[in-house]
Design an enzyme around this catalytic site. Structure first.
Site, mmCIF file in Angstrom:
data_model
loop_
_atom_site.group_PDB
_atom_site.id
_atom_site.type_symbol
_atom_site.label_atom_id
_atom_site.label_comp_id
_atom_site.label_asym_id
_atom_site.label_seq_id
_atom_site.Cartn_x
_atom_site.Cartn_y
_atom_site.Cartn_z
ATOM 1 C CG ASP A 16 0.033 -1.865 0.107
ATOM 2 O OD1 ASP A 16 -0.813 -1.108 0.617
ATOM 3 O OD2 ASP A 16 -0.253 -2.757 -0.697
ATOM 4 C CG ASP A 114 -3.736 1.986 0.865
ATOM 5 O OD1 ASP A 114 -3.594 2.733 -0.117
ATOM 6 O OD2 ASP A 114 -4.311 0.881 0.805
ATOM 7 C CD GLU A 115 -0.708 1.532 -3.200
ATOM 8 O OE1 GLU A 115 0.190 0.928 -3.825
ATOM 9 O OE2 GLU A 115 -1.795 1.863 -3.707
#
Length: 358
Positions: A16, A114-115
């Protein structure tokens, strides 16, 4: 398309990126480091019906949260820096990070800007998983200048929840497993389980099931009778620390590709602005052709010296890889902007035909 067979993984890591949009903005403008930054909408905090997409920790400390109306954020922090969403720049930064993750040689499943999940195969018994997590964080920081946290477990749901704890650790790495699952999660509310939404939480609480431990001891048949076979069995599994063990090995297929450039000296002449967009278009087309993809829409982003940012787009009459057609379309979109301020950043984007649509 053939479905991907489920593989057994020794560990699944959830990566993350930390305050992603804010971090991307700070990466290209270090003056924003250490000051409260709020990203959302067009960057106008008084614009109605727009919400915060990302807030820096300085803003979070004052109660600003993602999903909050920008007007509410402004009432809390009128002196914060408000910036518009810059999809193209976030696409580029995300692609860079995902390329870094894939360089480790393990399956990577992208689930957002973002993951991502990374699966370590069961046969890789010699790998030190925490050492791998630290290496991933270090590589992302060195190569992409972005910080991250890593959660470790044996399934995706538990790895995702582990990341929340990782953000509070000094090394930003945390493991959730069968040994520490209930001691850590047992007394937490059922809403803390990833994928359990507000409606399900409210219904569980109405049934007197408030905590993860209570849910884990609830009769499975009762859950099935209340929530149906799919959700009832899922809640039973999730409360005990179970979850999805598959990390897709299908290659991630981007719906668009972008190229963004921040100029060391602001551009002021239309001719040099045109030249920059034409060059970026040519460079982006080379990448798209190398991947055997076809654009069907073009878009241009302009950011001025004052950080005022706008994006305009145009759908092509037909998908094409003809440079002359794409360059002309991109310049046509560019010329819809009013150039009354020096240009700090330009970006071009192709929206691409998906393989299944051909």
């Amino acid at each position: 398309m053939t479905s991907t067979p489920i593989r057994r993984f020794r560990a699944i890591l959830h990566i993350d990126l930390d305050q992603f949009q804010v971090s991307v903005e700070r990466r290209r403008n270090p003056d924003l480091i250490g000051v409260p930054v709020i990203v959302g909408g067009t960057g106008d905090p008084m614009e109605p019906r727009k919400v915060v997409t990302c807030a820096s920790y300085e803003a979070r400390d004052q109660g600003v949260r993602a999903g909050m109306p920008l007007r509410s954020a402004f009432r809390k922090m009128p002196d914060a820096i408000y910036l518009p969403l810059d999809h193209q720049s976030y696409d580029v930064a995300s692609d860079e990070v995902m390329s870094t993750l894939r360089s480790f040689g393990y399956p990577v499943e992208v689930i957002g800007w973002d993951e991502a999940f990374l699966g370590v195969p069961a046969g890789d018994a010699d790998m030190d998983i925490r050492e791998l997590a630290g290496s991933i964080r270090g590589r992302i920081l060195d190569d992409n200048r972005l910080s991250s946290a890593v959660g470790i477990s044996d399934n995706k749901q538990r790895a995702k929840m582990a990341t929340g704890f990782a953000k509070r650790e000094s090394d930003h790495v945390f493991s959730l497993d069968n040994q520490n699952w209930m001691p850590i999660m047992g007394e937490r509310g059922v809403g803390d389980l990833w994928s359990v939404g507000p409606k399900t939480t409210a219904k569980l609480e109405k049934l007197g099931i408030m905590t993860v431990a209570q849910l884990a001891t609830e009769d499975r048949e009762h859950l099935v009778s209340e929530f149906g076979p799919h959700l009832g069995n899922w809640l039973n599994l999730l409360s005990r620390g179970g979850g999805d063990i598959n990390v897709s090995t299908e290659p991630f297929i981007a719906r668009s590709h972008s190229k963004v450039e921040t100029f060391p000296t602001d551009l002021t002449e239309l001719a040099e602005i045109d030249d920059a967009v034409s060059r970026l278009t040519r460079e982006l087309l080379e990448q798209v052709i190398s991947e055997q993809r076809i654009p069907f829409r073009v878009a241009v982003t302009v950011r001025t010296k004052t950080f005022y940012t706008r994006t305009k787009s145009h759908k092509l009459p037909a998908p094409t890889t003809d440079l002359a057609v794409l360059e002309a379309a991109m310049l046509e979109v560019l010329h819809k902007f009013e150039f009354d301020r020096p240009i700090r950043l330009l970006g071009v984007r192709f929206d691409l035909v998906m393989p299944d649509d051909n």
